[in-house]
Scaffold this active site. Structure first.
Site, mmCIF file in Angstrom:
data_model
loop_
_atom_site.group_PDB
_atom_site.id
_atom_site.type_symbol
_atom_site.label_atom_id
_atom_site.label_comp_id
_atom_site.label_asym_id
_atom_site.label_seq_id
_atom_site.Cartn_x
_atom_site.Cartn_y
_atom_site.Cartn_z
ATOM 1 N N LYS A 22 0.836 -1.215 0.000
ATOM 2 C CA LYS A 22 0.000 0.000 0.000
ATOM 3 C C LYS A 22 0.862 1.253 0.000
ATOM 4 O O LYS A 22 0.632 2.180 -0.781
ATOM 5 C CB LYS A 22 -0.903 -0.012 1.249
ATOM 6 C CG LYS A 22 -1.561 1.334 1.533
ATOM 7 C CD LYS A 22 -2.432 1.307 2.759
ATOM 8 C CE LYS A 22 -1.791 1.673 4.060
ATOM 9 N NZ LYS A 22 -1.463 3.091 4.236
ATOM 10 N N ASN A 23 1.874 1.263 0.878
ATOM 11 C CA ASN A 23 2.631 2.503 1.044
ATOM 12 C C ASN A 23 3.648 2.753 -0.068
ATOM 13 O O ASN A 23 4.317 3.784 -0.070
ATOM 14 C CB ASN A 23 3.286 2.534 2.430
ATOM 15 C CG ASN A 23 2.222 2.661 3.512
ATOM 16 O OD1 ASN A 23 1.075 2.997 3.218
ATOM 17 N ND2 ASN A 23 2.594 2.375 4.750
ATOM 18 N N ARG A 92 -4.317 10.816 4.111
ATOM 19 C CA ARG A 92 -3.239 11.767 4.318
ATOM 20 C C ARG A 92 -2.143 11.701 3.250
ATOM 21 O O ARG A 92 -1.486 12.704 2.950
ATOM 22 C CB ARG A 92 -2.618 11.419 5.677
ATOM 23 C CG ARG A 92 -2.190 12.539 6.492
ATOM 24 C CD ARG A 92 -1.399 11.979 7.651
ATOM 25 N NE ARG A 92 -0.007 12.334 7.473
ATOM 26 C CZ ARG A 92 0.522 13.474 7.850
ATOM 27 N NH1 ARG A 92 -0.202 14.365 8.460
ATOM 28 N NH2 ARG A 92 1.784 13.740 7.639
ATOM 29 N N ASP A 116 -4.962 12.747 12.738
ATOM 30 C CA ASP A 116 -5.838 11.582 12.560
ATOM 31 C C ASP A 116 -5.733 10.702 13.793
ATOM 32 O O ASP A 116 -5.263 11.155 14.835
ATOM 33 C CB ASP A 116 -5.498 10.828 11.270
ATOM 34 C CG ASP A 116 -4.089 10.247 11.282
ATOM 35 O OD1 ASP A 116 -3.437 10.273 12.345
ATOM 36 O OD2 ASP A 116 -3.639 9.767 10.240
ATOM 37 N N ASP A 305 4.038 0.255 12.018
ATOM 38 C CA ASP A 305 2.788 -0.320 11.500
ATOM 39 C C ASP A 305 2.654 -1.812 11.813
ATOM 40 O O ASP A 305 1.665 -2.440 11.425
ATOM 41 C CB ASP A 305 2.679 -0.103 9.979
ATOM 42 C CG ASP A 305 2.535 1.369 9.617
ATOM 43 O OD1 ASP A 305 2.214 2.177 10.512
ATOM 44 O OD2 ASP A 305 2.749 1.713 8.445
#
Ligand code: EPU
Length: 416
Positions: A22-23, A92, A116, A305
């Site tokens: 994802k990142n 973000r 957040d 994470d």
């Protein structure tokens, strides 16, 4: 709002393949903005954040189409240099359009993301870095408006902290700037290295990727390319811990164990059997894990994470673990939910003291964010009875078919 309902007590068994990170993919979609034409990305996970990034790109005038684990971005010559609040608030990562829009259009209007669930999350390093390259910013009614006079100019930027997002914004600004940009104390994450590989394939001149000193020699233009997204080390690590906490035996394929060195070392210290080879890793859970201390740090340290998933494992360990969170101010909010399941975790500023208990007891809990949501599902794999993890949409932002994939390893798990 949907929930994931999991019945604990089944040791997971089997093999699971991971998709692209994802990142990495979110930034590799943004980097397309740097070159007009048709870009292709493969190994793209089917997750909500990718959908949202498609909307961000479409707002700038791109056309995005998706196939099975691949997507195409057609970037026009003229871009609308804006990311509106509805999109930035939800994701973000949109802040990273600043660099490409300034480089291509000379102006960028991006809503200020604010905080957040993980804390306030500043963007001061993004701004200071881009200012060093000649951009000027003002805040107008909640929108950050950046402008350059002519072309961005290369400069040396020293980051106070190896921020992933600030490093990315500076890479995007530097590749089309006039002259040389150096990023001192750059982020060294594998996703940044993968992004740099994509930029080099597009024609950028970058050296030092994966180190703290990145040098970018600006070029006049870039070309669209095809790029395969690096495997998701967080997805791989999460399934490894699913195997460990359930006392099972899980093999993860399509991953890069070297990107999880510290996390795998900590699993070994906790008593898990860990084997690895080229493109795969295997984790066997112990009868009961042992307590382990760890601190989150930028790569190659223990990834923030993966912190909630590891705390879920340590919550049932023999002994007391001390966990230190160095990246986010509010990343322990989920421990209250874990406590509802019987975990004994107390927090004091950036530390958590995890006193291992012999059993967790399933109950309804609420997922506060992607990783904590995944951690609560993992705790549910171990708990007696049924755990309902509400607000499971958070998990869908970062994991493709999380419940289905755990089910394929034998978990009794459903979506409701
Ligand atoms: N920070 C500042 N000022 C800045 C930039 C960052 O104070 O100008 C602070 C942040 O507030 C945060 C810390 O520095 O406390 C780390 O921020 P960083 O910029 O490194 O992170 P990011 O780019 O915002 C990415 C990932 C996060 C991951 C972090 C750290 C994406 C889309 N997000 O965020 O992933 O936790 O790097 O590795 O790439 C997730 O996937 O669940 C997730 C939150």
């Amino acid at each position: 709002m949907s929930s994931i309902v999991v019945e604990g007590g089944i040791p997971l068994q089997g093999t699971i393949g991971v998709l692209g990170a994802k990142n990495a993919v979110l930034k590799e979609m943004i980097s397309a903005l740097l070159a007009p034409g048709r870009h292709r990305l493969t190994n793209v996970p089917d997750i909500v954040d990718v959908e949202m990034m498609c909307q961000v790109l479409e707002h700038t005038g791109c056309k995005v189409s998706q196939g099975e684990h691949e997507l195409w971005v057609v970037v026009p010559q003229d871009l609308n240099p804006e990311a509106p609040i509805e999109l930035v608030r939800q994701m973000r990562a949109s802040i990273v359009v600043l660099g490409p829009l300034l480089a291509r259009v000379g102006v960028a209007r991006v809503a200020l993301p604010g905080g957040d669930d993980l804390g306030p999350r500043g963007i001061d390093m993004h701004i200071k870095g881009l200012e060093a390259l000649g951009a000027e910013f003002e805040l107008v009614h909640g929108e950050l408006v950046g402008r350059i006079d002519g072309r961005l100019k290369g400069a040396e930027v020293e980051l106070a902290f190896p921020s992933v997002g600030a490093t990315e914004n500076l890479l995007f600004a530097g590749v089309l700037a006039e002259g040389v940009t150096t990023i001192v104390n750059a982020a060294r994450e594998p996703e940044i290295e993968d992004l740099i590989a994509q930029l080099i394939a597009m024609g950028a001149d970058i050296t030092g990727g994966g180190t703290s000193l990145v040098t970018i020699r600006g070029v006049d233009q870039l070309q669209p390319v095809e790029h395969q997204v690096v495997p998701d080390r967080l997805e791989a690590g999460t399934y490894a811990i699913a195997g460990a906490i359930s006392g099972g035996d899980v093999t993860v394929t399509g991953c890069m164990p070297d990107h999880l060195r510290m996390e795998l070392r900590k699993l070994e210290e906790a008593g898990c059997g860990v084997e690895r080879g080229e493109g795969w890793l295997r984790v066997k859970g112990p009868d009961r894990p042992s307590a382990v201390d760890f601190a989150t740090l930028p790569f190659p340290g223990f990834h923030t994470d993966m912190q909630p998933q590891m705390v879920a494992l340590l919550s049932v360990a023999e002994g007391t673990s001390v966990v230190t969170e160095n990246l986010y101010d509010s990343r322990f909010k989920y421990v209250g939910e874990l406590a509802r399941m019987g975990a004994d975790v107390t927090t004091e500023s950036q530390h958590a003291i995890v006193r291992g208990v012999s059993r967790l007891s399933g109950c309804p809990v609420v997922a506060p964010d992607i990783r904590a949501g995944a951690a609560l599902v993992l705790a549910g794999l171990k708990a007696d009875g049924v755990t309902q993890v509400h607000d499971a949409e958070h998990i869908d932002r970062g994991y493709e078919d999380f419940d289905g994939r755990l089910r394929s390893l034998g978990a009794r798990i459903e979506r409701s």
